[in-house]
Write a protein that holds these residues in place. Sequence first.
Motif, short mmCIF file in Angstrom:
data_model
loop_
_atom_site.label_atom_id
_atom_site.label_comp_id
_atom_site.label_asym_id
_atom_site.label_seq_id
_atom_site.Cartn_x
_atom_site.Cartn_y
_atom_site.Cartn_z
N LEU A 185 40.42 41.11 37.25
CA LEU A 185 41.82 40.68 37.34
C LEU A 185 41.84 39.16 37.35
O LEU A 185 41.27 38.52 38.23
N LYS A 207 47.17 39.56 42.29
CA LYS A 207 45.89 40.24 42.04
C LYS A 207 45.36 40.93 43.29
O LYS A 207 44.97 42.10 43.27
N ASP A 237 37.39 40.96 46.04
CA ASP A 237 38.49 40.00 46.00
C ASP A 237 37.94 38.58 46.06
O ASP A 237 37.92 37.94 47.11
N VAL A 286 38.63 40.62 41.48
CA VAL A 286 39.54 39.47 41.40
C VAL A 286 38.67 38.27 41.09
O VAL A 286 37.84 37.85 41.90
N VAL A 295 47.09 38.79 34.86
CA VAL A 295 48.23 39.12 35.71
C VAL A 295 49.09 37.88 35.89
O VAL A 295 48.59 36.81 36.26
#
Length: 602
Positions: A373, A381, A503, A533, A549
Amino acid sequence: MSPRIDPDRSKSWLRRALPLVRAHRGMLFTSLGLSLVGLLVQVQIPDALRRGIDDALVARTSDLNTYVWLVAALAIAQGVLNFGARKYLLRTAYEIEYDLRTLIYSHLVRLPYGFYDRVQSGELMSRAASDVRAVQMYLAFGPSILVQCGIALVAFGLMVSINPLLAVVAMATMPLIALLGVWMRKAIFPVSWLIQARLARVATIVDENTQGVRVVKAFAAEPRQVQALADAADRVRWAYRRDALIRSRWAPTLESLPRLGLALVLLFGGWMVIDGQTTIGTIVAFNSYVLMLQPPFRMLGMMIMLGQRAAASAQRIYEILDTESEIVEADRPIDARLRGELEFRGVGFAYADGTVALADLDLRVAPGETVALVGRTGSGKSTLGRLLARYYDATAGTVLIDGRDVREYGLAELRRQVGIVPEEPFLFSATIRDNIAFGRPDAADEDVIAAARAAGADEFIGHLPEAYATVVGERGYTLSGGQRQRVAIARALLMNPPVLVLDDATSAVDVSVEQRIHTALRDLMVGRTTLIVAHRLSTIGLADRVLLVEDGRVVADGTHRELLDDPRYAAVLASYDTPTDTATDIPTDTAAHVANDEVTTA
């Protein structure tokens, strides 16, 4: 009967707390019973003195030694009974305190992320500490004080049986005491609430400055923060002074009125002795009874104060216990091993402060697929992973795993199977091993070490003083940011979740270490659905697909090579600070293409 708080909010705070008290009624009633018997023994002492004076000293019709031994025996019996009463009362108090803290913490851990977005941790600490203590004091000691005040009724009954007229004189001040008690109660309540609220503010400042001490020192802000604490403490001091002023006005009067009764007994009793209507022993006994009434009425003033503080504290505790979780468990939750098929259908989400994170987002991820992402900060995200694990629930649309709404799964099982490694991981002040095995405390040492190796953490752990037995400092601050991230990755990998969300989990790791982590992750991500992410090109290189995104929507979907021709994707890459890793984990010709594209875009 299990300890609980009555959920009926229409009831008074005390009635809501009664189930908690009833859970320990055995110990409490034992304490109250012993206290009552002790008081009944105590009120016999003045009567024994009266008969001793009148019969043995004045009339000389009895043996004085008999009354001496009787008074001594009554005193010893009273001491033994009071010891037992005190012992069981304190045990009851500590049990109530334990139950209250357990109830609060059990409820806190069930509340969702959104609650902690709104409430300060220092405020919660204050409610779980000083507020709990205030309620405990009243629930445990309040009944005991009432029993002690009951001595007034027993003493009055004995005085009436000896001399009704003198008994009325001795109790003449009691209605005024009751009236003053009501006035004092009304005056103290608002101040009690203010004290607890301001104590919570002091706790918040201390908590924030303790946790953020490195930031405070980095900006040489110690004097400013000390002043902030001093200002908050000064407001607490003002509230305490106000409380002391109210009590100084009312409490001495409450304590002194029984002594006025003593003067009336001496005055009217003296006249009655002179007229031959009563005896000297009766006056001595009545004086003893009036003196015996002083401690209960002194405690009555304290009980009023405790009651108002407890009422204020209980309402603050009930604010937590009455907060309902927005994340509701299904009536018949599904507990099944996930395959890892993820789908977001028209998903929208906004945080409590109104920030819109996702807007009509559609996305599907196949089982075992790795998706990166990519997007600017605040594009939404990280929110995707939080919705998958139901840290929050979508405000619109549906989040599905394996074709089922995530709300159908059991929360505990869902979160065991959706592993999330945040950018800023939290480590407990425990050993490295315990931090890695947090999700599986019974994991074998071999599994813990294997997870650490996969996360690239085994090497630095081996250089620590006690290796895996090394205790990290609070929040893991004795480790570097990159080391904390590697421990957090190991913690997630040990759970072997079928769905993994990274993340920006290697943002604090240097490139050479990151390469080793990625090499291990490539093998571990086989057959595992992974959302990454990404803020580094090297991390993007792990993905089968890349999603761009923007403003809470997926605006581009494809491989890294395919998206390079999209100017929006190139602009996002150009905004990332990745000068050292543009050639890492990406084929050479791709890295060159990206570098050229970044220059052109800039």
